[in-house]
Scaffold this motif. Structure first.
Motif, PDB file in Angstrom:
ATOM      1  N   LYS A  93      41.147  38.678  35.126  1.00  0.00           N
ATOM      2  CA  LYS A  93      41.010  39.348  36.133  1.00  0.00           C
ATOM      3  C   LYS A  93      40.463  38.160  37.236  1.00  0.00           C
ATOM      4  O   LYS A  93      40.785  38.327  38.460  1.00  0.00           O
ATOM      5  CB  LYS A  93      39.896  40.313  35.998  1.00  0.00           C
ATOM      6  CG  LYS A  93      39.701  41.144  37.349  1.00  0.00           C
ATOM      7  CD  LYS A  93      38.922  42.441  37.169  1.00  0.00           C
ATOM      8  CE  LYS A  93      38.624  43.089  38.193  1.00  0.00           C
ATOM      9  NZ  LYS A  93      37.624  44.160  38.554  1.00  0.00           N
ATOM     10  N   PHE A  94      39.747  37.362  36.619  1.00  0.00           N
ATOM     11  CA  PHE A  94      39.258  36.146  37.610  1.00  0.00           C
ATOM     12  C   PHE A  94      40.436  35.339  38.153  1.00  0.00           C
ATOM     13  O   PHE A  94      40.202  34.617  39.242  1.00  0.00           O
ATOM     14  CB  PHE A  94      38.223  35.244  36.897  1.00  0.00           C
ATOM     15  CG  PHE A  94      37.265  34.213  37.624  1.00  0.00           C
ATOM     16  CD1 PHE A  94      36.278  34.608  38.341  1.00  0.00           C
ATOM     17  CD2 PHE A  94      37.792  32.813  37.666  1.00  0.00           C
ATOM     18  CE1 PHE A  94      35.568  33.773  39.412  1.00  0.00           C
ATOM     19  CE2 PHE A  94      37.096  32.018  38.436  1.00  0.00           C
ATOM     20  CZ  PHE A  94      36.161  32.573  39.220  1.00  0.00           C
ATOM     21  N   PHE A  95      41.466  35.196  37.355  1.00  0.00           N
ATOM     22  CA  PHE A  95      42.695  34.428  37.831  1.00  0.00           C
ATOM     23  C   PHE A  95      43.889  35.504  37.942  1.00  0.00           C
ATOM     24  O   PHE A  95      45.011  35.042  37.672  1.00  0.00           O
ATOM     25  CB  PHE A  95      43.007  33.450  36.838  1.00  0.00           C
ATOM     26  CG  PHE A  95      42.133  32.077  36.735  1.00  0.00           C
ATOM     27  CD1 PHE A  95      42.530  31.458  37.662  1.00  0.00           C
ATOM     28  CD2 PHE A  95      41.283  32.059  35.712  1.00  0.00           C
ATOM     29  CE1 PHE A  95      41.472  30.290  37.583  1.00  0.00           C
ATOM     30  CE2 PHE A  95      40.311  30.792  35.703  1.00  0.00           C
ATOM     31  CZ  PHE A  95      40.438  30.035  36.783  1.00  0.00           C
ATOM     32  N   THR A  96      43.503  36.565  38.534  1.00  0.00           N
ATOM     33  CA  THR A  96      44.567  37.551  38.623  1.00  0.00           C
ATOM     34  C   THR A  96      45.788  37.257  39.426  1.00  0.00           C
ATOM     35  O   THR A  96      46.881  37.403  39.148  1.00  0.00           O
ATOM     36  CB  THR A  96      44.064  39.001  39.253  1.00  0.00           C
ATOM     37  OG1 THR A  96      45.019  39.931  38.924  1.00  0.00           O
ATOM     38  CG2 THR A  96      43.310  38.767  40.535  1.00  0.00           C
ATOM     39  N   ASN A  97      45.299  36.569  40.694  1.00  0.00           N
ATOM     40  CA  ASN A  97      46.459  36.016  41.495  1.00  0.00           C
ATOM     41  C   ASN A  97      47.358  34.872  40.757  1.00  0.00           C
ATOM     42  O   ASN A  97      48.720  34.908  40.894  1.00  0.00           O
ATOM     43  CB  ASN A  97      46.189  35.434  42.812  1.00  0.00           C
ATOM     44  CG  ASN A  97      45.598  36.509  43.672  1.00  0.00           C
ATOM     45  OD1 ASN A  97      45.853  37.806  43.722  1.00  0.00           O
ATOM     46  ND2 ASN A  97      44.331  36.143  44.590  1.00  0.00           N
ATOM     47  N   THR A  98      46.549  34.071  40.162  1.00  0.00           N
ATOM     48  CA  THR A  98      47.430  32.814  39.612  1.00  0.00           C
ATOM     49  C   THR A  98      48.588  33.638  38.460  1.00  0.00           C
ATOM     50  O   THR A  98      49.581  33.153  38.345  1.00  0.00           O
ATOM     51  CB  THR A  98      46.299  32.098  38.701  1.00  0.00           C
ATOM     52  OG1 THR A  98      45.351  31.566  39.702  1.00  0.00           O
ATOM     53  CG2 THR A  98      46.888  31.052  37.926  1.00  0.00           C
ATOM     54  N   LEU A  99      47.977  34.556  37.613  1.00  0.00           N
ATOM     55  CA  LEU A  99      48.826  35.241  36.785  1.00  0.00           C
ATOM     56  C   LEU A  99      49.858  36.035  37.253  1.00  0.00           C
ATOM     57  O   LEU A  99      50.960  36.016  36.468  1.00  0.00           O
ATOM     58  CB  LEU A  99      47.841  35.808  35.661  1.00  0.00           C
ATOM     59  CG  LEU A  99      46.927  34.907  34.840  1.00  0.00           C
ATOM     60  CD1 LEU A  99      46.262  35.897  33.962  1.00  0.00           C
ATOM     61  CD2 LEU A  99      47.597  33.913  33.914  1.00  0.00           C
ATOM     62  N   GLY A 100      49.651  36.514  38.443  1.00  0.00           N
ATOM     63  CA  GLY A 100      50.784  37.503  38.951  1.00  0.00           C
ATOM     64  C   GLY A 100      51.707  36.410  39.538  1.00  0.00           C
ATOM     65  O   GLY A 100      52.909  37.005  39.383  1.00  0.00           O
ATOM     66  N   ARG A 101      51.356  35.323  39.879  1.00  0.00           N
ATOM     67  CA  ARG A 101      52.314  34.449  40.593  1.00  0.00           C
ATOM     68  C   ARG A 101      53.032  33.477  39.536  1.00  0.00           C
ATOM     69  O   ARG A 101      54.349  33.180  39.406  1.00  0.00           O
ATOM     70  CB  ARG A 101      51.486  33.442  41.399  1.00  0.00           C
ATOM     71  CG  ARG A 101      52.434  32.310  41.779  1.00  0.00           C
ATOM     72  CD  ARG A 101      53.404  32.633  42.960  1.00  0.00           C
ATOM     73  NE  ARG A 101      54.118  31.369  43.413  1.00  0.00           N
ATOM     74  CZ  ARG A 101      55.510  31.530  44.428  1.00  0.00           C
ATOM     75  NH1 ARG A 101      55.677  32.802  44.284  1.00  0.00           N
ATOM     76  NH2 ARG A 101      55.828  30.288  44.633  1.00  0.00           N
TER      77      ARG A 101
END
Length: 501
Positions: A338-346
């Motif tokens: 969750k802390f890297f949610t944008n990273t994993l989404g991209r």
């Protein structure tokens, strides 16, 4: 609830958290597919330019350092006479525009920015490419960071930490980008190196570095202090530089002053490469001292409004990560995702922006990661050619790093420190340039082949026959002292230098 230092939580939970971070990193760090595509683009542009002009093209920045993100661009610099930069830039722009329908390489959006620093921008196979001219400061910084990574070792912990922190700054907090009044990549790298140099004894994984980075800078007193690699500087003391160590630091510095002095001399760039007329450190909202040029404030790109935005982002990030690491052990993994949610989404879907083929999606396996070792010899040969090409004073010593096969660079001592008194004998060629202008020097002729083009030609680096050289670890430093004597044409050169231990 009483806050706990995450570095003192249960060791098994901490290892589990670091393992999840490595899974996240596998979606971000350079992979074989992305490395191949970027190398193809660099080779293509280099061939185009060198087919028309007698100049040299070198990559610098995060691509040769191997700390780039999937959305990161490629930085190239063309070494040439400064008097013909403008004409050359326009000529290369025309060449790139003429290849916009190349069936193998999709070149588009060619843009020539005619400013004090001339830059060509374009997209090649959907990767952004910036072409600058005589950007020797970039080559200098590349050499410095590559050397620092080799000294720190621990399976490229410095580079992996830079990738992780860049990921959070770019995808999650949106505070990275000098063009937008935010932190520049080089400034961020120096902030990370500051953490390493001071707190290295407690840093054993990228997550530990990320936590220390956020925790330390979220409460940093930017109004009264600035950052240099070996401590904090008092703003009130400038132009005199007064360096203080953080109170919590209980160990010696990893990179000592002799290392900086060596790098400043070896990786020096001409004065006109720096901001013209600037001899004193100019105070800004965020102050980060360039270790290769004390008058260069790497934080100068940050605007007043973005300064407060950056402070809030660091504070919020530190609070969020602290909450994840202090929470129930069974939720730490999901908390980090969750802390890297944008990273994993991209980047966690199996598609990399800089790869021609799909890669494993997050949680389904790891990408074929490439070796993070950079080509230091080529980096430094480019800098040497630039120094020589612009008639800049070459250092009294050339720099060469033994190959990884020598195992000289592993941290073999307690807490990652090199053991004292180690000796090694190696045989290896050293790239270099002949500083002697005499036409009798055989290296002016041998091995250069036919000259290309009509302008001044920069020959390829000459491989030198070398003698066996002796390395010994100094007793009171983390650096190895090298001494070598060799003959280059009619010149007899003695090299004395520091390198990583």
């Amino acid at each position: 609830m009483l806050e706990i230092n995450p570095l003192s939580i249960d060791s098994e939970l901490w290892l589990m958290a670091e393992h999840r971070i490595y899974e996240i990193l596998s979606c971000i760090q350079p992979a074989s597919a992305s490395e191949k595509k970027r190398e193809e683009v660099i080779s293509y542009i280099s061939r185009l330019i060198k087919a028309h002009y007698s100049c040299e093209v070198f990559a610098f920045g995060s691509v040769p350092l191997k700390t780039y993100l999937p959305d990161g661009d490629i930085d190239l610099t063309v070494l040439t006479h400064q008097s013909i930069e403008e004409g050359l830039a326009k000529g290369i722009s025309d060449i790139l525009q003429g290849h916009e329908h190349d069936p193998m390489f999709d070149v588009k959006s060619v843009q020539y920015i005619e400013a004090q620093v001339k830059i060509l921008k374009c997209l090649v196979n959907d990767i952004s490419v910036d072409i600058s001219f005589n950007q020797m400061a970039g080559l200098s910084a590349l050499c410095f960071l590559e050397l620092a990574d080799q000294i720190m070792g621990k399976d490229h912990l410095l580079k992996r930490s830079i990738i992780l922190i860049k990921t959070w700054c770019f995808y999650e907090s949106r505070i990275l980008g000098a063009y937008h009044g935010l932190i520049s990549t080089y400034a961020l790298e120096m902030l990370v190196l500051h953490i390493f140099n001071i707190f290295h004894s407690s840093l054993n994984g990228p997550l530990a570095v990320l936590y220390k980075f956020l925790d330390y800078y979220s409460s940093f007193d930017w109004d009264n202090h600035g950052v240099c690699i070996n401590g904090v500087i008092k703003i009130s003391s400038l132009p005199d530089i007064v360096v203080e160590l953080p109170v919590e630091n209980g160990s010696r510095l990893l990179l000592e002053p002799d290392f900086y002095n060596y790098c400043k001399e070896t990786f020096a760039v001409p004065v006109n490469e720096l901001d013209s007329g600037r001899h004193e450190f100019v105070v800004k909202h965020i102050n980060i001292m360039d270790p290769l040029s004390y008058s260069n404030n790497l934080g100068r790109s940050v605007s007043r409004g973005n300064f407060h935005r950056i402070k809030c982002a660091l504070s919020y990030g530190a609070q969020m990560l602290r909450g994840v690491l202090n929470g129930p052990g069974e939720y730490i993994g999901k908390g980090l995702e969750k802390f890297f949610t944008n990273t994993l989404g991209r980047n966690g879907t199996g598609q990399r922006a800089d790869a021609n083929r799909p890669v494993p999606a997050f949680g389904t396996g790891r990408s074929d990661a490439c070796d993070l070792s950079g080509d230091y010899d080529r980096c430094h040969s480019g800098l040497l050619q630039g120094q020589w090409y612009h008639s800049y004073r070459l250092p009294d010593h050339f720099h060469n790093i033994p190959s990884k096969k020598s195992n000289i660079f592993s941290w073999t001592g307690q807490n990652g420190h090199p053991q004292k008194g180690t000796k090694a004998f190696l045989q290896r060629g050293l790239p270099g340039l002949c500083p002697c202008p005499s036409k009798r020097c055989t290296t002016d002729i041998d091995g250069l082949g036919n000259l290309r083009g009509t302008g001044t030609y920069i020959p390829d680096m000459v491989s030198l026959d070398t003698l066996t050289f002796y390395n010994t670890v100094a007793q009171n430093t983390h650096l190895i002292y090298f001494s070598q004597t060799f003959k280059l044409g009619c010149c007899r050169i003695v090299i004395k230098k520091y390198g990583p231990g």
